[in-house]
Design a protein around this motif. Structure first.
Motif, PDB file in Angstrom:
ATOM      1  N   ILE A  49       0.856  -1.184   0.000  1.00 21.37           N
ATOM      2  CA  ILE A  49       0.000   0.000   0.000  1.00 21.37           C
ATOM      3  C   ILE A  49       0.893   1.235   0.000  1.00 21.37           C
ATOM      4  CG2 ILE A  49      -1.717   1.283   1.356  1.00 21.37           C
ATOM      5  CD1 ILE A  49      -2.860  -1.252   0.329  1.00 21.37           C
ATOM      6  N   ARG A  51       0.731   4.916   1.260  1.00 25.86           N
ATOM      7  CA  ARG A  51      -0.035   5.797   2.139  1.00 25.86           C
ATOM      8  C   ARG A  51       0.397   7.230   1.852  1.00 25.86           C
ATOM      9  NH1 ARG A  51      -2.404   2.639   6.168  1.00 25.86           N
ATOM     10  NH2 ARG A  51      -1.470   0.588   6.396  1.00 25.86           N
ATOM     11  N   ASN A  56      -4.979   6.067   0.697  1.00 27.75           N
ATOM     12  CA  ASN A  56      -4.197   4.857   0.467  1.00 27.75           C
ATOM     13  C   ASN A  56      -4.448   4.300  -0.927  1.00 27.75           C
ATOM     14  OD1 ASN A  56      -3.419   5.078   3.154  1.00 27.75           O
ATOM     15  ND2 ASN A  56      -5.072   3.776   3.849  1.00 27.75           N
TER      16      ASN A  56
END
Length: 100
Positions: A49, A51, A56
């Protein structure tokens, strides 16, 4: 005669798949995002992911970038899927990535 029809239908099917793949690559949105890479989930179902301040993003081609976990990066890529549940804004296919 029946085998010729089957071969013809196979080629039509293949050409439809190829044209659909090209269409999705053209329809994506190019984005550039700065954020921190994190691995989420439990093995064997983990995902990389990104961020960022905007939210996200799931990194699609993540095998090349897992070594940069917990690092801040500048990512340029193609936003392929938009607005997923669970706070995910979308999925990104990475074209280039640089460590900040």
């Amino acid at each position: 005669m029946k085998s010729i029809l089957i071969i013809f239908l196979f080629f039509v099917f293949c050409s439809c798949l190829i044209s659909e793949t090209k269409k999705t690559n053209k329809d994506c949105d190019k984005v550039e995002i700065i954020g921190k890479l994190s691995v989420v989930g439990n093995e064997p179902f983990t995902q990389l992911i990104l961020r960022s301040e905007k939210g996200n993003y799931i990194v699609e081609n993540d095998k090349d970038f897992r070594t940069l976990q917990n690092q801040i990066v500048n990512l340029t890529g193609c936003l392929t899927i938009k607005k997923q549940p669970g706070g995910i804004i979308g999925s990104i296919f990475v074209e280039s990535l640089s460590k900040m």
